[in-house]
Design a protein around this motif. Structure first.
Motif, short mmCIF file in Angstrom:
data_model
loop_
_atom_site.label_atom_id
_atom_site.label_comp_id
_atom_site.label_asym_id
_atom_site.label_seq_id
_atom_site.Cartn_x
_atom_site.Cartn_y
_atom_site.Cartn_z
N LYS A 1 0.86 -1.18 0.00
CA LYS A 1 0.00 0.00 0.00
C LYS A 1 0.90 1.23 0.00
O LYS A 1 2.04 1.19 0.51
N PRO A 2 0.44 2.32 -0.57
CA PRO A 2 1.26 3.54 -0.64
C PRO A 2 1.66 4.03 0.74
O PRO A 2 0.88 3.99 1.70
N GLY A 3 2.91 4.50 0.86
CA GLY A 3 3.40 5.08 2.10
C GLY A 3 3.78 4.08 3.17
O GLY A 3 4.10 4.48 4.30
N CYS A 4 3.78 2.79 2.85
CA CYS A 4 4.08 1.76 3.84
C CYS A 4 5.59 1.53 3.93
O CYS A 4 6.20 1.08 2.96
N PRO A 5 6.24 1.83 5.08
CA PRO A 5 7.70 1.65 5.19
C PRO A 5 8.13 0.19 5.11
O PRO A 5 9.22 -0.12 4.60
N HIS A 6 7.29 -0.71 5.63
CA HIS A 6 7.64 -2.14 5.56
C HIS A 6 7.60 -2.63 4.10
O HIS A 6 8.39 -3.49 3.71
N CYS A 7 6.68 -2.06 3.33
CA CYS A 7 6.62 -2.39 1.90
C CYS A 7 7.87 -1.91 1.19
O CYS A 7 8.44 -2.62 0.35
N SER A 8 8.32 -0.71 1.53
CA SER A 8 9.54 -0.17 0.93
C SER A 8 10.74 -1.04 1.27
O SER A 8 11.60 -1.29 0.42
N ARG A 9 10.79 -1.51 2.50
CA ARG A 9 11.90 -2.38 2.90
C ARG A 9 11.87 -3.68 2.10
O ARG A 9 12.92 -4.16 1.65
N ALA A 10 10.68 -4.25 1.93
CA ALA A 10 10.56 -5.50 1.18
C ALA A 10 11.00 -5.30 -0.27
O ALA A 10 11.69 -6.15 -0.84
N LYS A 11 10.61 -4.18 -0.87
CA LYS A 11 11.01 -3.90 -2.25
C LYS A 11 12.53 -3.80 -2.35
O LYS A 11 13.14 -4.32 -3.29
N THR A 12 13.14 -3.13 -1.36
CA THR A 12 14.59 -2.99 -1.36
C THR A 12 15.27 -4.35 -1.24
O THR A 12 16.26 -4.63 -1.94
N LEU A 13 14.76 -5.20 -0.37
CA LEU A 13 15.33 -6.53 -0.20
C LEU A 13 15.28 -7.34 -1.49
O LEU A 13 16.27 -7.97 -1.90
N LEU A 14 14.13 -7.29 -2.16
CA LEU A 14 13.99 -8.03 -3.41
C LEU A 14 14.93 -7.47 -4.48
O LEU A 14 15.58 -8.23 -5.21
N SER A 15 15.03 -6.15 -4.55
CA SER A 15 15.91 -5.53 -5.54
C SER A 15 17.36 -5.86 -5.28
O SER A 15 18.13 -6.13 -6.20
#
Length: 251
Positions: free
Chosen positions: A184-198
């Motif tokens: 969901k937009p603005g979710c810091p945990h989502c941003s962390r997950a994206k970074t990990l995958l990248s």
């Protein structure tokens, strides 16, 4: 509609048809010739009846796009999707499919397709002349291998798929996992997950709450109400902490 060849083994070992394709790029008319597309390169081309049609959109194009990195690791310079459609339709379809790894070529006049012996009449469903579904491996403009769909009624999709082509090129090729993440937009945990995958070089499809799904969808699919929810090959890994542990264990 009947296939005009049975199958088209006649083209194996021959040069691809010499055609100049006009198409739109950055709101300008440009052209590309067969030499531009194939000379000095190893190319996988798959051709299909039409952009935005069900099988083409749900399976044929997406899987080639998903496996593009694996094809590249196995010596393929480019993947071309061709159809007897105009350039505006092909460009819109590519954007809709988010198929950034695929080169879409509009064979609007059917010249290339006719030269391949693959132009068929689908007038009974209002399509006019279209391409039979097939794929081929082309090296320096010479056709090495073709996978032509069988001559059966309807729109068969049995042999021209990405996995069959990849298995021909390298039966032992390691295929990437299919990864999806609900965010969901603005979710810091989502941003962390994206970074990990990248950081691990893992491609993924993002499903955004409020755009592609709702909180009800998240609960129904994963059994959890929180985001992110990450899935590998249909298995729910969990959130960002679970993803970090999963990736560590995979090493």
């Amino acid at each position: 509609m009947s296939n005009p060849v049975s199958p088209n083994a006649d083209m194996v070992g021959k040069a691809v048809p010499s055609v100049v394709f006009p198409f739109r790029e950055n709101d300008q008319w440009v052209t590309a010739s067969s030499d531009d597309l194939f000379a000095g390169k190893t190319v996988v081309l798959f051709s299909l009846p039409g952009a935005f049609t069900p099988t083409c959109s749900s399976a044929h194009l997406p899987r080639y796009n998903e496996l593009a990195g694996t094809f590249a690791k196995n010596g393929v310079d480019s993947i071309i999707c061709m159809s007897v459609n105009d350039t505006f339709v092909m460009n819109a379809w590519k954007e809709d499919q988010e198929a950034e790894n695929i080169t879409v070529i509009p064979d609007g006049n059917g010249e290339f397709t006719a030269g391949m012996g693959m132009l068929v009449d689908k007038g009974e469903i209002g399509f006019g002349k279209r391409s039979w579904r097939y794929s081929m491996l082309v090296k320096n403009g010479i056709i090495e291998k073709m996978f032509v769909e069988p001559d059966v009624p309807g729109d068969p999709f049995e042999v021209s798929d990405a996995d069959t082509m990849l298995n021909y090129i390298n039966p032992n090729a390691a295929k990437p996992s299919s990864v999806a993440m609900i965010t969901k937009p603005g979710c810091p945990h989502c941003s962390r997950a994206k970074t990990l995958l990248s950081e691990h070089g893992i491609a993924y499809e993002e499903i955004v709450l409020g755009k592609d799904a709702t909180s009800v969808s998240v609960k129904a699919i994963s059994g959890n109400a929180t985001v992110p929810q990450i899935f590998f090959d249909g298995k729910n890994i969990g959130g960002s902490d679970d993803l970090a542990a999963f990736l560590t264990n995979q090493k």
